[in-house]
Design an enzyme around this catalytic site. Structure first.
Site, short mmCIF file in Angstrom:
data_model
loop_
_atom_site.label_atom_id
_atom_site.label_comp_id
_atom_site.label_asym_id
_atom_site.label_seq_id
_atom_site.Cartn_x
_atom_site.Cartn_y
_atom_site.Cartn_z
N TYR A 179 -10.35 -8.30 -18.23
CA TYR A 179 -10.17 -6.84 -18.18
C TYR A 179 -8.93 -6.50 -19.00
CZ TYR A 179 -10.28 -2.15 -16.13
OH TYR A 179 -10.36 -0.79 -15.93
N ASP A 193 -8.96 -9.68 -13.41
CA ASP A 193 -8.98 -10.95 -14.15
C ASP A 193 -8.60 -10.74 -15.60
OD1 ASP A 193 -11.33 -10.36 -15.68
OD2 ASP A 193 -12.59 -11.06 -14.04
N SER A 208 4.40 -1.71 1.02
CA SER A 208 4.46 -1.66 2.49
C SER A 208 4.62 -0.24 3.02
CB SER A 208 5.61 -2.54 3.01
OG SER A 208 6.85 -2.09 2.49
N ASN A 244 -10.43 -1.75 -1.23
CA ASN A 244 -10.86 -3.15 -1.36
C ASN A 244 -9.81 -4.11 -0.85
OD1 ASN A 244 -9.12 -2.61 -3.46
ND2 ASN A 244 -10.34 -3.62 -5.03
#
Length: 144
Positions: free
Chosen positions: A85, A82, A64, A76
Protein backbone atom coordinates in the site's frame (compact mmCIF):
# COMPACT_ATOMS: atom_id res chain seq x y z
CA UNK A 1 18.87 3.95 10.59
CA UNK A 2 15.99 3.03 8.26
CA UNK A 3 14.75 5.76 5.87
CA UNK A 4 11.10 5.73 4.86
CA UNK A 5 9.73 7.74 1.97
CA UNK A 6 6.63 9.71 2.98
CA UNK A 7 4.17 11.85 1.05
CA UNK A 8 2.10 14.49 2.83
CA UNK A 9 -1.32 15.41 1.42
CA UNK A 10 -1.57 18.59 3.47
CA UNK A 11 0.80 21.39 4.43
CA UNK A 12 -1.37 22.09 7.49
CA UNK A 13 -0.63 18.95 9.53
CA UNK A 14 2.45 18.68 11.68
CA UNK A 15 5.17 16.52 10.15
CA UNK A 16 5.86 13.10 11.65
CA UNK A 17 8.77 12.73 13.98
CA UNK A 18 10.38 9.81 15.74
CA UNK A 19 11.28 10.79 19.28
CA UNK A 20 14.12 8.50 20.32
CA UNK A 21 13.85 7.20 23.87
CA UNK A 22 10.23 8.29 24.39
CA UNK A 23 8.22 5.66 22.54
CA UNK A 24 8.44 3.37 19.54
CA UNK A 25 4.97 4.56 18.46
CA UNK A 26 4.53 7.62 16.26
CA UNK A 27 1.41 9.79 16.49
CA UNK A 28 -0.76 10.47 13.45
CA UNK A 29 -3.12 13.40 13.01
CA UNK A 30 -6.42 14.03 11.28
CA UNK A 31 -5.68 15.90 8.06
CA UNK A 32 -9.10 17.57 7.96
CA UNK A 33 -11.85 18.48 10.40
CA UNK A 34 -14.45 15.71 10.67
CA UNK A 35 -17.85 16.00 12.37
CA UNK A 36 -19.55 12.76 13.39
CA UNK A 37 -22.95 12.05 14.87
CA UNK A 38 -23.41 9.16 17.31
CA UNK A 39 -23.62 5.91 15.36
CA UNK A 40 -21.82 7.16 12.25
CA UNK A 41 -18.88 5.44 10.57
CA UNK A 42 -16.16 7.36 8.78
CA UNK A 43 -12.68 6.91 7.37
CA UNK A 44 -10.69 9.76 8.89
CA UNK A 45 -7.94 10.91 6.52
CA UNK A 46 -4.49 10.98 8.11
CA UNK A 47 -2.84 13.00 5.35
CA UNK A 48 0.11 10.71 4.62
CA UNK A 49 1.20 7.89 2.35
CA UNK A 50 4.38 5.91 2.94
CA UNK A 51 6.64 3.53 1.12
CA UNK A 52 7.42 0.99 3.82
CA UNK A 53 10.50 -1.19 3.34
CA UNK A 54 9.88 -4.58 1.73
CA UNK A 55 9.12 -7.15 4.45
CA UNK A 56 7.61 -4.62 6.87
CA UNK A 57 4.11 -3.52 7.84
CA UNK A 58 2.64 -0.74 9.97
CA UNK A 59 0.22 -1.39 12.83
CA UNK A 60 -2.20 1.49 13.37
CA UNK A 61 -4.07 1.82 16.68
CA UNK A 62 -5.90 4.58 18.59
CA UNK A 63 -3.97 6.70 21.08
CA UNK A 64 -4.84 5.92 24.69
CA UNK A 65 -6.82 9.19 25.01
CA UNK A 66 -8.72 8.92 21.71
CA UNK A 67 -11.92 7.40 23.10
CA UNK A 68 -12.00 9.72 26.13
CA UNK A 69 -11.40 12.84 24.04
CA UNK A 70 -13.46 12.06 20.94
CA UNK A 71 -15.80 9.15 21.70
CA UNK A 72 -14.64 7.18 18.67
CA UNK A 73 -13.63 3.53 18.33
CA UNK A 74 -11.36 2.17 15.62
CA UNK A 75 -13.62 -0.33 13.89
CA UNK A 76 -10.96 -2.87 12.99
CA UNK A 77 -9.26 -2.63 16.42
CA UNK A 78 -5.81 -2.66 14.82
CA UNK A 79 -5.20 -1.57 11.26
CA UNK A 80 -2.47 -3.33 9.31
CA UNK A 81 -0.87 -1.46 6.43
CA UNK A 82 1.42 -3.66 4.37
CA UNK A 83 4.29 -2.52 2.19
CA UNK A 84 2.25 -2.94 -1.01
CA UNK A 85 0.00 0.00 0.00
CA UNK A 86 2.55 2.56 -1.19
CA UNK A 87 1.10 4.44 -4.16
CA UNK A 88 0.94 8.19 -4.57
CA UNK A 89 -2.78 8.17 -3.71
CA UNK A 90 -2.67 5.49 -0.97
CA UNK A 91 -3.44 7.86 1.91
CA UNK A 92 -3.62 6.23 5.31
CA UNK A 93 -7.03 6.52 7.00
CA UNK A 94 -8.45 5.51 10.36
CA UNK A 95 -11.84 3.72 10.21
CA UNK A 96 -13.92 4.91 13.17
CA UNK A 97 -17.35 4.53 14.74
CA UNK A 98 -18.68 7.43 16.81
CA UNK A 99 -20.33 6.59 20.14
CA UNK A 100 -21.41 10.22 20.62
CA UNK A 101 -21.60 13.40 18.58
CA UNK A 102 -18.05 14.65 18.18
CA UNK A 103 -15.72 16.85 16.18
CA UNK A 104 -12.17 15.88 15.32
CA UNK A 105 -10.22 18.92 14.21
CA UNK A 106 -7.54 19.09 11.59
CA UNK A 107 -4.18 18.29 13.22
CA UNK A 108 -5.72 16.49 16.26
CA UNK A 109 -3.62 13.47 17.24
CA UNK A 110 -6.03 10.54 17.06
CA UNK A 111 -3.96 7.43 16.42
CA UNK A 112 -0.45 6.05 16.38
CA UNK A 113 1.56 3.54 14.41
CA UNK A 114 4.60 1.35 14.71
CA UNK A 115 6.46 -0.56 12.02
CA UNK A 116 6.96 -4.31 12.41
CA UNK A 117 8.85 -6.89 10.41
CA UNK A 118 6.54 -9.33 8.63
CA UNK A 119 6.01 -12.71 10.22
CA UNK A 120 8.54 -15.29 9.00
CA UNK A 121 7.32 -18.19 6.88
CA UNK A 122 6.15 -21.01 9.12
CA UNK A 123 5.00 -24.61 8.75
CA UNK A 124 2.48 -26.18 11.14
CA UNK A 125 3.44 -29.60 12.49
CA UNK A 126 0.29 -31.41 13.60
CA UNK A 127 0.81 -33.53 16.75
CA UNK A 128 -1.41 -35.53 19.09
CA UNK A 129 0.05 -33.93 22.25
CA UNK A 130 2.10 -30.81 22.96
CA UNK A 131 3.80 -32.37 26.01
CA UNK A 132 3.35 -29.23 28.11
CA UNK A 133 1.44 -28.67 31.35
CA UNK A 134 -1.99 -27.08 30.93
CA UNK A 135 -2.34 -23.60 32.37
CA UNK A 136 -5.98 -24.15 33.27
CA UNK A 137 -7.92 -22.73 30.36
CA UNK A 138 -8.81 -19.42 28.79
CA UNK A 139 -7.84 -16.38 30.81
CA UNK A 140 -6.00 -18.41 33.41
CA UNK A 141 -2.57 -17.54 34.70
CA UNK A 142 -2.09 -21.02 36.07
CA UNK A 143 -3.65 -23.72 38.21
CA UNK A 144 -5.31 -22.70 41.44
Amino acid sequence: MQKIRIRYFSDKIKRLEYIDGKSDWIDLRASETVELKAGEFRLIPLGIAMELPKGYEAHLVPRSSTFKNYGILQTNSCGIIDCSYCGDEDMWRMPVYATRDTVIHENDRICQFRIFENQPKIVFDEVQFLNNDSRGGFGSTGKQ
